[in-house]
Scaffold this motif. Structure first.
Motif, short mmCIF file in Angstrom:
data_model
loop_
_atom_site.label_atom_id
_atom_site.label_comp_id
_atom_site.label_asym_id
_atom_site.label_seq_id
_atom_site.Cartn_x
_atom_site.Cartn_y
_atom_site.Cartn_z
N LEU A 1 0.85 -1.18 0.00
CA LEU A 1 0.00 0.00 0.00
C LEU A 1 0.89 1.23 0.00
CD1 LEU A 1 -2.75 -1.05 2.57
CD2 LEU A 1 -2.75 -1.33 0.08
N GLY A 2 0.63 2.16 -0.92
CA GLY A 2 1.48 3.33 -1.07
C GLY A 2 1.62 4.13 0.20
N PHE A 3 2.84 4.64 0.43
CA PHE A 3 3.16 5.36 1.66
C PHE A 3 4.31 6.32 1.36
CE2 PHE A 3 5.64 5.67 5.66
CZ PHE A 3 4.64 6.08 6.54
N ASP A 4 4.29 7.51 1.94
CA ASP A 4 5.42 8.43 1.83
C ASP A 4 5.71 8.82 0.38
OD1 ASP A 4 7.59 9.93 3.02
OD2 ASP A 4 8.97 8.38 2.32
N GLY A 5 4.67 9.04 -0.42
CA GLY A 5 4.85 9.47 -1.79
C GLY A 5 5.09 8.36 -2.79
#
Length: 254
Positions: free
Chosen positions: A109-113
């Motif tokens: 899951l996308g995180f920090d850009g």
């Protein structure tokens, strides 16, 4: 390693060695709205398909300095562009998944850009492809487990404040039983080298890959490419990296 560059499938020059780069044709892989905006994104925010040089000269920089700079760069991408680029990249990654007929795919899951994966995950569910997410191993420090992920999976926050599936051994899969592992990364170069957040979690996971199974695929924004990555003995190059504009792959996979 050297590389061969392709423009929509046509080689610009040939190499006997190992890395091939294919530039995607955006018009064939995005919605009407995405197609209208893609050229603008290429021109103003990221590498043009005609530009063979990485955006950022990382020579003589430490790993921490590179990591800090690239994290700032990807977090500076406006949210509208983030959404558009994630859509474009997800279609290219879906093609890679279908190319090897993968039935079990580990994502994140996308995180920090990072490039978002939510639309891709929804598409894979519709295609009856099993999706797995990483979670921190509760006993083996620095290692990951991969848990089956569905719309009703219970999620919890780990010590890094990242959402992960609640531990349930009924839904766990071992690395050798995956078909593909899509790895997040902070920076990469055109040799397939990757730099993560520094915890070594995916380095330890990639060390379990035997004879190319599962296929390890890096997934990143174009602005995360650098001219040079200082590598350590434990670093394992990725056989494939997918961005919104290109596919970097070892010659054996072209």
């Amino acid at each position: 390693m050297s590389m061969t560059r392709f423009m929509t499938g046509s080689p610009q020059y040939q190499s006997a060695n190992q890395t091939y780069i294919t530039h995607f044709s955006s018009a064939s892989s995005a919605s009407d709205e995405a197609t209208a905006n893609t050229d603008k994104l290429y021109r103003h925010s990221f590498n043009s398909p005609h530009d063979a040089e990485p955006l950022f000269d990382s020579r003589n920089m430490s790993r921490d300095s590179i990591r800090r700079h690239i994290r700032q760069e990807r977090n500076a991408i406006p949210q509208a562009d983030q959404n558009q680029l994630a859509l474009i990249a997800s279609r290219h990654l879906l093609s890679e998944i279908q190319r090897i007929s993968a039935k079990r795919v580990a994502l994140y899951l996308g995180f920090d850009g990072e490039l978002a994966t939510s639309k891709l995950i929804e598409a894979l569910w519709k295609l009856d492809v099993e999706v797995y997410l990483p979670r921190l191993h509760p006993f083996a420090k620095g290692h990951l487990l991969f848990m089956r992920y569905s719309a009703d999976t219970e999620m919890v926050k780990n010590r890094y404040d990242i959402a992960e599936p609640k531990l349930d051994i009924r839904h766990m899969v071992t690395v050798e039983n995956l078909d593909m592992i899509v790895t997040p990364l902070v920076a990469f170069d055109d040799q397939g080298n990757r730099m993560g957040m520094g915890g070594g979690f995916y380095d330890r996971t990639l060390a379990q890959v035997k004879e190319g199974k599962p296929l390890a695929v890096g997934y990143a924004h174009d602005c995360q490419q650098v001219s040079f990555l200082p590598v350590e003995y434990w670093d394992i190059p990725l056989p494939v990296i997918i961005t919104p504009t290109r596919r970097i792959a070892s010659a054996s996979l072209t």
